[in-house]
Design a protein around this motif. Structure first.
Motif, PDB file in Angstrom:
ATOM      1  N   CYS A  12     105.506 -35.203  -2.875  1.00 13.40           N
ATOM      2  CA  CYS A  12     104.134 -35.276  -2.380  1.00 13.40           C
ATOM      3  C   CYS A  12     103.690 -33.959  -1.755  1.00 13.40           C
ATOM      4  O   CYS A  12     102.542 -33.548  -1.891  1.00 13.40           O
ATOM      5  N   LYS A  13     104.590 -33.303  -1.054  1.00 10.33           N
ATOM      6  CA  LYS A  13     104.256 -32.048  -0.378  1.00 10.33           C
ATOM      7  C   LYS A  13     104.258 -30.858  -1.327  1.00 10.33           C
ATOM      8  O   LYS A  13     103.861 -29.768  -0.954  1.00 10.33           O
ATOM      9  N   ILE A  32     101.282 -44.874  -3.423  1.00  6.56           N
ATOM     10  CA  ILE A  32     100.388 -46.040  -3.464  1.00  6.56           C
ATOM     11  C   ILE A  32     100.341 -46.718  -2.100  1.00  6.56           C
ATOM     12  O   ILE A  32      99.327 -47.283  -1.718  1.00  6.56           O
ATOM     13  N   GLN A  33     101.425 -46.648  -1.341  1.00  3.69           N
ATOM     14  CA  GLN A  33     101.423 -47.226  -0.002  1.00  3.69           C
ATOM     15  C   GLN A  33     100.667 -46.351   0.995  1.00  3.69           C
ATOM     16  O   GLN A  33     100.080 -46.848   1.946  1.00  3.69           O
ATOM     17  N   LYS A  34     100.676 -45.027   0.800  1.00  7.01           N
ATOM     18  CA  LYS A  34     100.003 -44.116   1.726  1.00  7.01           C
ATOM     19  C   LYS A  34      98.490 -44.133   1.580  1.00  7.01           C
ATOM     20  O   LYS A  34      97.758 -44.044   2.557  1.00  7.01           O
ATOM     21  N   THR A  41      91.159 -46.991  -6.427  1.00  7.17           N
ATOM     22  CA  THR A  41      90.211 -47.631  -7.328  1.00  7.17           C
ATOM     23  C   THR A  41      89.049 -46.701  -7.637  1.00  7.17           C
ATOM     24  O   THR A  41      88.612 -46.595  -8.784  1.00  7.17           O
ATOM     25  N   GLN A  42      88.571 -46.002  -6.633  1.00  8.48           N
ATOM     26  CA  GLN A  42      87.462 -45.070  -6.816  1.00  8.48           C
ATOM     27  C   GLN A  42      87.855 -43.909  -7.736  1.00  8.48           C
ATOM     28  O   GLN A  42      87.089 -43.493  -8.585  1.00  8.48           O
ATOM     29  N   ALA A  43      89.065 -43.408  -7.588  1.00 15.05           N
ATOM     30  CA  ALA A  43      89.507 -42.252  -8.365  1.00 15.05           C
ATOM     31  C   ALA A  43      89.879 -42.610  -9.798  1.00 15.05           C
ATOM     32  O   ALA A  43      89.564 -41.870 -10.727  1.00 15.05           O
ATOM     33  N   TYR A  44      90.538 -43.764  -9.978  1.00 13.86           N
ATOM     34  CA  TYR A  44      91.092 -44.078 -11.290  1.00 13.86           C
ATOM     35  C   TYR A  44      90.484 -45.304 -11.962  1.00 13.86           C
ATOM     36  O   TYR A  44      90.882 -45.639 -13.067  1.00 13.86           O
ATOM     37  N   LYS A  45      89.584 -45.989 -11.299  1.00 16.49           N
ATOM     38  CA  LYS A  45      88.900 -47.170 -11.857  1.00 16.49           C
ATOM     39  C   LYS A  45      89.874 -48.287 -12.250  1.00 16.49           C
ATOM     40  O   LYS A  45      89.651 -49.015 -13.190  1.00 16.49           O
ATOM     41  N   VAL A  46      90.973 -48.407 -11.510  1.00 18.10           N
ATOM     42  CA  VAL A  46      91.926 -49.511 -11.693  1.00 18.10           C
ATOM     43  C   VAL A  46      91.680 -50.462 -10.537  1.00 18.10           C
ATOM     44  O   VAL A  46      91.821 -50.083  -9.377  1.00 18.10           O
ATOM     45  N   GLU A  47      91.288 -51.695 -10.846  1.00 19.98           N
ATOM     46  CA  GLU A  47      90.838 -52.631  -9.813  1.00 19.98           C
ATOM     47  C   GLU A  47      91.982 -53.231  -8.988  1.00 19.98           C
ATOM     48  O   GLU A  47      91.982 -53.170  -7.783  1.00 19.98           O
ATOM     49  N   ARG A  79     102.918 -38.021 -13.078  1.00 20.22           N
ATOM     50  CA  ARG A  79     102.732 -36.589 -12.793  1.00 20.22           C
ATOM     51  C   ARG A  79     101.274 -36.284 -12.461  1.00 20.22           C
ATOM     52  O   ARG A  79     100.977 -35.505 -11.544  1.00 20.22           O
ATOM     53  N   ILE A  80     100.347 -36.893 -13.189  1.00 12.48           N
ATOM     54  CA  ILE A  80      98.916 -36.679 -12.936  1.00 12.48           C
ATOM     55  C   ILE A  80      98.543 -37.165 -11.538  1.00 12.48           C
ATOM     56  O   ILE A  80      97.838 -36.489 -10.790  1.00 12.48           O
ATOM     57  N   VAL A  81      99.027 -38.340 -11.162  1.00 16.81           N
ATOM     58  CA  VAL A  81      98.728 -38.904  -9.842  1.00 16.81           C
ATOM     59  C   VAL A  81      99.313 -38.016  -8.743  1.00 16.81           C
ATOM     60  O   VAL A  81      98.640 -37.731  -7.748  1.00 16.81           O
ATOM     61  N   PHE A  82     100.551 -37.552  -8.930  1.00 18.37           N
ATOM     62  CA  PHE A  82     101.153 -36.661  -7.933  1.00 18.37           C
ATOM     63  C   PHE A  82     100.372 -35.355  -7.818  1.00 18.37           C
ATOM     64  O   PHE A  82     100.143 -34.849  -6.725  1.00 18.37           O
ATOM     65  N   GLN A  83      99.943 -34.796  -8.927  1.00 15.14           N
ATOM     66  CA  GLN A  83      99.169 -33.560  -8.887  1.00 15.14           C
ATOM     67  C   GLN A  83      97.825 -33.776  -8.201  1.00 15.14           C
ATOM     68  O   GLN A  83      97.368 -32.925  -7.431  1.00 15.14           O
ATOM     69  N   ASP A  84      97.197 -34.907  -8.467  1.00 11.36           N
ATOM     70  CA  ASP A  84      95.932 -35.221  -7.790  1.00 11.36           C
ATOM     71  C   ASP A  84      96.149 -35.354  -6.288  1.00 11.36           C
ATOM     72  O   ASP A  84      95.332 -34.898  -5.489  1.00 11.36           O
ATOM     73  N   PHE A  85      97.256 -35.954  -5.904  1.00  8.94           N
ATOM     74  CA  PHE A  85      97.576 -36.110  -4.479  1.00  8.94           C
ATOM     75  C   PHE A  85      97.806 -34.746  -3.835  1.00  8.94           C
ATOM     76  O   PHE A  85      97.283 -34.452  -2.762  1.00  8.94           O
ATOM     77  N   GLN A  86      98.580 -33.898  -4.486  1.00  6.87           N
ATOM     78  CA  GLN A  86      98.899 -32.577  -3.944  1.00  6.87           C
ATOM     79  C   GLN A  86      97.659 -31.695  -3.820  1.00  6.87           C
ATOM     80  O   GLN A  86      97.546 -30.898  -2.899  1.00  6.87           O
ATOM     81  N   ARG A  87      96.726 -31.840  -4.733  1.00  6.15           N
ATOM     82  CA  ARG A  87      95.527 -30.995  -4.735  1.00  6.15           C
ATOM     83  C   ARG A  87      94.386 -31.579  -3.911  1.00  6.15           C
ATOM     84  O   ARG A  87      93.300 -31.013  -3.876  1.00  6.15           O
TER      85      ARG A  87
END
Length: 156
Positions: A12-13, A32-34, A41-47, A79-87
């Protein structure tokens, strides 16, 4: 990095490069817990999702990241989710230590604040300080004249 950080915290860091992580989908649960579900939901449109793997599977279908036979490519999407989190594309913050619980009220006693208004501070200036200040704005802003040098034939 702190020695007590878990592998997921280090990912994450951004301590570990995502390309070098062999199985990134295994570390998605801490993210997902953080992050609040509304932000995911807003970022990925997964309800709705049950766990990290379910979230990634739905996201794979939504993004079209599928392997042979229609299986979801969980590692690519992780990997995409981690990169979005890092950025910083996924809003996340830590609550500062020693904060009150949501139900607690703020103190109404504000006696710890000094009772000095800006007008009172201005009156405290002595006459000596006032006389040293410039009288007008024009005195402060006099332009500095520079000598201009002309090019002569001798200089060339």
């Amino acid at each position: 990095s702190n020695t007590s950080d878990s592998n997921a915290d280090m990912i994450c860091k951004g301590v570990v490069r995502m390309e070098l992580v062999p199985n990134p989908s295994a570390y998605i649960d801490p993210i997902i817990q953080k992050i609040k579900p509304q932000y995911l939901t807003q970022a990925y449109k997964v309800e709705e999702w049950k766990d990290g793997e379910d979230f990634l599977a739905q996201l794979c279908k939504r993004m079209g990241k599928l392997l042979k036979k229609g299986e979801p490519d969980l590692d690519a999407v992780a990997r995409i989710v981690f990169q979005d989190f890092q950025r910083g594309r996924l809003p996340y913050f830590n609550i500062p230590p020693n904060t009150r619980a949501e139900g607690e009220e703020r103190p109404t006693d504000m006696s710890f604040i000094e009772d000095t208004a800006p007008a009172e501070v201005a009156e405290e200036k002595t006459e000596n300080e006032v006389s040293n200040e410039p009288q007008t704005a024009k005195e402060e802003e006099e332009p500095v004249k520079k000598k201009r040098r002309t090019i002569k034939d001798e200089d060339c």
